[in-house]
Design an enzyme around this catalytic site. Structure first.
Site, mmCIF file in Angstrom:
data_model
loop_
_atom_site.group_PDB
_atom_site.id
_atom_site.type_symbol
_atom_site.label_atom_id
_atom_site.label_comp_id
_atom_site.label_asym_id
_atom_site.label_seq_id
_atom_site.Cartn_x
_atom_site.Cartn_y
_atom_site.Cartn_z
ATOM 1 N N LYS A 11 -9.902 10.968 67.784
ATOM 2 C CA LYS A 11 -9.659 11.583 66.473
ATOM 3 C C LYS A 11 -10.975 11.921 65.742
ATOM 4 C CE LYS A 11 -5.101 9.464 65.840
ATOM 5 N NZ LYS A 11 -4.190 8.814 64.864
ATOM 6 N N TYR A 51 2.542 16.515 65.433
ATOM 7 C CA TYR A 51 3.091 15.316 64.783
ATOM 8 C C TYR A 51 4.447 15.589 64.119
ATOM 9 C CZ TYR A 51 -1.120 12.429 65.357
ATOM 10 O OH TYR A 51 -2.142 11.655 65.867
ATOM 11 N N PHE A 59 3.242 9.777 54.693
ATOM 12 C CA PHE A 59 1.832 9.945 55.046
ATOM 13 C C PHE A 59 1.562 11.226 55.832
ATOM 14 C CE2 PHE A 59 3.706 7.159 58.352
ATOM 15 C CZ PHE A 59 3.444 7.914 59.495
ATOM 16 N N ARG A 87 -2.203 2.361 75.799
ATOM 17 C CA ARG A 87 -1.838 1.757 74.506
ATOM 18 C C ARG A 87 -2.431 0.354 74.356
ATOM 19 N NH1 ARG A 87 1.423 4.540 71.396
ATOM 20 N NH2 ARG A 87 2.438 2.782 70.403
ATOM 21 N N THR A 93 -1.713 0.172 65.999
ATOM 22 C CA THR A 93 -1.951 1.365 65.171
ATOM 23 C C THR A 93 -2.859 1.045 63.986
ATOM 24 O OG1 THR A 93 0.225 2.191 65.777
ATOM 25 C CG2 THR A 93 -0.790 3.183 63.835
ATOM 26 N N ARG A 104 -9.328 0.462 68.766
ATOM 27 C CA ARG A 104 -9.128 0.544 67.313
ATOM 28 C C ARG A 104 -9.831 -0.593 66.587
ATOM 29 N NH1 ARG A 104 -2.996 2.710 68.046
ATOM 30 N NH2 ARG A 104 -3.383 4.926 67.678
ATOM 31 N N HIS A 117 -5.441 8.381 69.540
ATOM 32 C CA HIS A 117 -3.982 8.499 69.663
ATOM 33 C C HIS A 117 -3.635 8.366 71.135
ATOM 34 C CE1 HIS A 117 0.110 10.085 69.463
ATOM 35 N NE2 HIS A 117 -0.217 10.766 70.550
ATOM 36 N N GLU A 128 3.548 15.831 74.917
ATOM 37 C CA GLU A 128 2.195 15.893 74.350
ATOM 38 C C GLU A 128 1.187 16.479 75.340
ATOM 39 O OE1 GLU A 128 1.319 12.014 72.743
ATOM 40 O OE2 GLU A 128 2.897 12.198 71.232
HETATM 41 P P1 CMP Z 1 -0.945 7.944 65.936
HETATM 42 O O1 CMP Z 1 -0.837 7.021 67.088
HETATM 43 O O2 CMP Z 1 -1.825 9.136 66.103
HETATM 44 O O3 CMP Z 1 0.525 8.456 65.550
HETATM 45 C C1 CMP Z 1 0.937 8.714 64.245
HETATM 46 C C2 CMP Z 1 -0.128 8.421 63.240
HETATM 47 O O4 CMP Z 1 0.298 8.320 61.913
HETATM 48 C C3 CMP Z 1 -0.717 7.058 63.540
HETATM 49 O O5 CMP Z 1 -1.480 7.119 64.711
HETATM 50 C C4 CMP Z 1 -1.469 6.764 62.273
HETATM 51 O O6 CMP Z 1 -2.796 7.219 62.305
HETATM 52 C C5 CMP Z 1 -0.687 7.560 61.250
HETATM 53 N N1 CMP Z 1 -0.075 6.636 60.317
HETATM 54 C C6 CMP Z 1 0.861 5.719 60.572
HETATM 55 N N2 CMP Z 1 1.166 5.041 59.440
HETATM 56 C C7 CMP Z 1 0.380 5.552 58.467
HETATM 57 C C8 CMP Z 1 0.195 5.271 57.105
HETATM 58 N N3 CMP Z 1 0.924 4.305 56.495
HETATM 59 N N4 CMP Z 1 -0.696 5.993 56.407
HETATM 60 C C9 CMP Z 1 -1.408 6.966 57.011
HETATM 61 N N5 CMP Z 1 -1.281 7.281 58.332
HETATM 62 C C10 CMP Z 1 -0.409 6.576 59.042
#
Ligand code: CMP
Length: 139
Positions: A11, A51, A59, A87, A93, A104, A117, A128
């Site tokens: 990212k 997305y 968000f 993962r 996340t 992460r 991601h 994807e």
């Molecule tokens: P990703 O795995 O790219 O898939 C969806 C993304 O949404 C996740 O990673 C986060 O970066 C983002 N995300 C999830 N929850 C939140 C949140 N509460 N606020 C902002 N971004 C979020």
């Protein structure tokens, strides 16, 4: 164990912080093959489409702002159990909940700006990978 392909995105935060090499190196060290790779700047429409499943979430706007804030690296990782292994390497996340040594934990600052991601299921991985790559670009 099934041979799988999964989509990985480095990212904008991790690209800006010069972690591309470390992240790709980690995947290779863990035995995941880089089947495809491209650096690109996503448009808003491309980020929104990618997305789309999150479009009703509070968000979503922030997520699209962030994913279009700078270049990303999109990759296809391939190997035995690649979806779950990617993962596990990424970690939770929210980096606050990510295990020591995960990407992460090492490189992410917040749940919104979380460095990488990875596809979360075989269905997501197929969609994807196809979103960013044509079959002829993967080897
Ligand atoms: P990703 O795995 O790219 O898939 C969806 C993304 O949404 C996740 O990673 C986060 O970066 C983002 N995300 C999830 N929850 C939140 C949140 N509460 N606020 C902002 N971004 C979020």
């Amino acid at each position: 164990m099934a041979n799988e392909r999964t989509l990985s995105i480095i990212k904008p935060d991790a690209v800006k912080n010069h972690h591309i090499g470390a992240i790709i190196g980690r995947f290779e060290k863990e035995g995941l093959h880089i089947a495809g790779l491209r650096k690109c700047q996503l448009s808003r429409a491309e980020a929104e489409g990618f997305y789309a499943e999150h479009s009703a979430r509070g968000f979503f706007g922030e997520l699209v702002d962030f994913m279009t804030s700078g270049p990303v690296v999109v990759m296809v990782l391939e190997g035995d159990d690649a979806i779950a292994r990617n993962r596990a390497i990424m970690g939770a996340t929210n980096p606050a909940n990510a295990a020591e040594g995960t990407l992460r934990k090492l490189y992410a600052a917040s749940v919104g700006e979380n460095a990488v991601h990875g596809s979360d299921s075989p269905t997501s991985a197929a969609r994807e990978v196809g979103y960013f790559f044509r079959a002829i670009e993967l080897s």
